[in-house]
Structure formats: C-alpha cells, structure tokens
Design an enzyme around this catalytic site. Structure first.
Site, PDB file in Angstrom:
ATOM      1  N   ASP A  53      27.395  25.147  34.354  1.00  0.00           N
ATOM      2  CA  ASP A  53      28.231  24.332  33.165  1.00  0.00           C
ATOM      3  C   ASP A  53      27.672  22.951  33.142  1.00  0.00           C
ATOM      4  O   ASP A  53      27.786  22.269  34.021  1.00  0.00           O
ATOM      5  CB  ASP A  53      29.596  24.706  33.043  1.00  0.00           C
ATOM      6  N   HIS A  79      28.784  20.632  30.142  1.00  0.00           N
ATOM      7  CA  HIS A  79      29.829  19.932  29.683  1.00  0.00           C
ATOM      8  C   HIS A  79      29.476  18.652  29.143  1.00  0.00           C
ATOM      9  O   HIS A  79      30.301  17.737  29.519  1.00  0.00           O
ATOM     10  CB  HIS A  79      31.006  20.040  30.406  1.00  0.00           C
ATOM     11  N   ASP A 120      27.787  26.578  28.101  1.00  0.00           N
ATOM     12  CA  ASP A 120      28.708  25.507  28.207  1.00  0.00           C
ATOM     13  C   ASP A 120      28.198  23.930  28.436  1.00  0.00           C
ATOM     14  O   ASP A 120      28.268  23.403  29.115  1.00  0.00           O
ATOM     15  CB  ASP A 120      29.874  25.450  29.197  1.00  0.00           C
ATOM     16  N   ASN A 130      31.638  30.211  26.342  1.00  0.00           N
ATOM     17  CA  ASN A 130      32.644  30.110  25.570  1.00  0.00           C
ATOM     18  C   ASN A 130      32.655  29.116  24.803  1.00  0.00           C
ATOM     19  O   ASN A 130      33.263  29.097  23.539  1.00  0.00           O
ATOM     20  CB  ASN A 130      33.969  30.407  26.319  1.00  0.00           C
ATOM     21  N   HIS A 131      32.255  27.890  25.459  1.00  0.00           N
ATOM     22  CA  HIS A 131      32.445  26.782  24.542  1.00  0.00           C
ATOM     23  C   HIS A 131      31.465  26.472  23.211  1.00  0.00           C
ATOM     24  O   HIS A 131      31.811  25.906  22.402  1.00  0.00           O
ATOM     25  CB  HIS A 131      32.191  25.350  25.441  1.00  0.00           C
ATOM     26  N   HIS A 160      27.776  34.257  31.061  1.00  0.00           N
ATOM     27  CA  HIS A 160      28.621  33.228  31.480  1.00  0.00           C
ATOM     28  C   HIS A 160      29.989  33.736  31.734  1.00  0.00           C
ATOM     29  O   HIS A 160      30.496  33.007  33.174  1.00  0.00           O
ATOM     30  CB  HIS A 160      29.088  32.340  30.161  1.00  0.00           C
ATOM     31  N   HIS A 162      30.726  48.889  39.607  1.00  0.00           N
ATOM     32  CA  HIS A 162      30.423  49.991  38.599  1.00  0.00           C
ATOM     33  C   HIS A 162      29.280  49.492  37.567  1.00  0.00           C
ATOM     34  O   HIS A 162      28.409  50.137  37.097  1.00  0.00           O
ATOM     35  CB  HIS A 162      31.743  50.554  38.078  1.00  0.00           C
TER      36      HIS A 162
END
Length: 397
Positions: free
Chosen positions: A77, A79, A113, A148-149, A248, A310
């Site tokens: 990230d 930022h 991010d 997510n950002h 991410h 899995h």
C-alpha cells in the site's frame, strides 16, 4: 480569415486535443510527460489453466493470469506518499535517480491503496502510469491493482481523504477545466462535457472551504469520471503470476467459484461507468476481496489457514497468496506454511510512516531462487522451499 482559421482547426483536431491533454497531464502530475502508450493485444480468452512458464507477452491490462516471470516484485500500500513510493521502487532497482524505469524485464505488482491518507494521490497515479509505459518498452510489466480505498473513492466514500488530498483534486479540476476551455476554441472539436454535471453545489454539513475539493474528487473519481477512466480502468482486482496469487485483501472459496476473470471484468466495467454507481457486492463488506483480513492477522493463530489452503487448491498451480491491506508492524512476513505472504508495511507517512519494504521472487518453481524483502542494509529470507522469499527493507538515516 475566420473561415481559414476554422478550416485549419478542423484539419488538426486530434493534434490539438493531444496537445491540450499533455498540457493538463504535465500541470497536474508535477511536470511529467507520459510516454506514448504501447499497443496492447486483444484480451485472451478466459481459461482456467495456468499459462506455461516462459517469456511474458506484451503487457495486456485485461489479462488475469501470467506465466512465471524471471523476476517478480510486489509492492504494498502506498497511500498518497509519493516519496515513499519512489523509495520502494528504487529499493528493488526498478527506477533510477531520475525516476525512469530501470527494471528491465521485471514484472511488478502494486497491490492497491494508492488513495487516501496522503496528498500525492494523483502524482502517484501519474508516475505509475509513466512507469507502466516505460516498462513495456523494456519488456517489463507493471501491474496495478484495486484496493479497498480505490473502491471507496470511486463510490464517493472520502472518509480517509486528507486536506491535501482534496486540494490536489481541486487543482486537477482547475487544470482539467482550463484544458476543456482550450478545446472549445477549435470548431473541429466537440464541446467537452461539464465535469461537474449532476454533482450538487452544496452538501449538508460540509463547510464552504472544503466544498470545491469534495466536488472535484467526486467529478474525477466517480464511475466514468476522467481520472477513474484514465487510470483505474486498467487496474486488476485479482492477479495470478506463475504460482503466486495477488489480491488486496484476500480470496474466499465463493470468490474463486464466481471467477477471477469475471470479477476483474465487472469491476473494470463498473469503474468505467457501465454498471451503475455501486461497486459489485464482492468488493463490499468484511468478506470482500479488497477488505478481507482472514489471512492477515499479526497473530498467526488467528489466521484461517485451512480456508486459504482450500482456496489455493482451487486455483490451478497456485502455491501462495500475496496480500496488502493489513499493516504488518514487523515487516513483510509469511504464515500458514508460507502460503500467506503479507506485504503492507505501513510505509506511507499518513499510515504508519514505516520503512519501505518490497517483496522479490526470482526464478521459477523448478529452481532454487529467492523471494526477498529488501533493504539497502539487509535482505531477509522469509522462507525457502523451491523458491526463497526475501523481504527488502530500506534503512532511513
């Protein structure tokens, strides 16, 4: 005289438009000239098979799965911190002192991010785009991803944007609108669309001095917006490079069942403005591909290694998942028998201000090679199986 002027403009609309776009890019980016964009091949047909090892084809922003590159770098990230971003690239020998690509045929994955917590978000987008184009000319590949950002900002969720971040977008709007006004001087070009169309002129509870930055950020980043279209539509949400899966936050079985290529296409379509205002459901909530923390807890015993095993078993050839999102205060590390590699070290000034650190994977799984974490003073071997994983950290004086 006026007729001759109009005829000249009609003969050169593309040239004028290109000049204006270059002028705006130079002004917004802090003085960068973007190289010509390389021609990408047509998107390959979706396949569940892992490509065979070998030389990478020309970079294709629509590709989900890549063969094993000779050198693979992962960067966490960023930022909004341009200087730390550059330090991370320099740490792995990917850029020179003039910020030009020096990574040769390396493949680099930046796991998302770029947005929030800092004031250089647009400048980072521009330098990443510049490096993508320079890398392609050298046989390399820089892959950028959605975190997510990115999803939050396209949806208009600016909770983590900073005052300087809003100012950067306010400045962008000034230059972008100036460029549009320049284009209207030529009769051969269509009138540009108002970037603020449909955006309220006031918001309840928002102070007047913050309003312009908020409106500019919405205009730039909403689905189909100029910045989201220019940069984010080429981002991927899931990438498979050789035997490494990049995401991410993390993947769950339902994500793999839904389809990696399908998720990449749908998120791209949403960002481009063809799927409404709301992000796909698998990008929202605690179990989303960009929000998941099941494999990223600092305490290894809290991580769901059985689910991870899995998931990897259902992705042909996959041996590990490489993730950002959750800050690892001890630096890049691997758990779950080295199947989960966590690379967010909180390097940005607004998000921990940690030492830059990157992950390197050298060679293929048929050889003894290395995945490393760098520093200019030390290299940490995280683990060694068929490959070594090294973390490279930077010593800051």
């Amino acid at each position: 005289m006026e007729a001759n002027h109009e005829d000249s403009c009609k003969a050169l609309p593309e040239l004028l438009s290109s000049f204006v776009d270059t002028f705006v890019d130079f002004s917004v980016s802090g003085g960068l000239f973007l190289p010509a964009s390389p021609t990408s091949p047509s998107p390959p047909p979706a396949t569940s098979a892992t490509p065979q090892d070998g030389a990478l084809p020309p970079p294709d922003p629509f590709r989900t799965r890549y063969p094993t590159p000779s050198r693979l770098i992962a960067i966490g990230d960023l930022h909004g911190d341009l200087e730390k971003s550059k330090q991370a690239f320099r740490l792995a020998g990917l850029i020179d002192a003039a910020d030009r690509w020096s990574g040769g045929s390396s493949t680099v994955v930046q796991v998302g991010d770029v947005f929030d917590r800092g004031g250089d978000e647009l400048k980072i987008l521009y330098i990443l785009e510049k490096l993508k184009r320079e890398a392609a000319k050298s046989g390399g590949n820089l892959i950028t991803m959605n975190g997510n950002h990115e999803i939050m900002n396209v949806e208009g969720d600016f909770r983590f944007a900073t005052r300087l971040g809003f100012k950067e977008f306010e400045d962008w709007a000034f230059w972008y609108q100036m460029g549009n006004k320049m284009k209207t001087l030529c009769a051969g070009l269509p009138n540009p669309k108002d970037i603020f169309e449909g955006i309220p002129r006031a918001f309840h509870g928002v102070k007047t001095d913050a309003l312009n930055g908020i409106r500019a950020r919405i205009a730039a980043l909403r689905p189909g917006g100029p910045v989201s279209t220019k940069f984010l539509t080429n981002n991927l949400t899931v990438v498979v490079a050789g035997d490494s899966v990049f995401v991410h936050g993390g993947l769950l079985p339902q994500h793999v069942d839904y389809g990696l290529e399908r998720m990449n296409k749908e998120v791209r379509d949403w960002i481009s403005g063809s799927m409404g205002r709301s992000a796909p459901s698998y990008c929202k909530g605690r179990d989303a591909v960009v929000w998941l923390r099941k494999y990223s807890e600092e305490v290894a015993s809290k991580c769901d290694c059985s689910t991870l095993e899995h998931v990897l078993a259902t992705i042909p050839g996959a041996r590990r998942m490489i993730m950002g999102h959750t800050i690892q205060e001890g630096g890049i590390n691997a758990i779950c028998e080295n199947r989960a590699v966590r690379i967010d070290v909180g390097m940005s000034h607004g998000c921990g201000n940690g030492l830059p650190e990157v992950l390197e994977i050298n060679g293929n799984s048929q050889e003894v090679v290395s995945i490393a974490g760098f520093t200019q003073v030390r290299t940490r071997i995280l683990f060694q199986e068929y490959i070594d994983i090294t973390a490279i950290t930077q010593h800051v004086h």
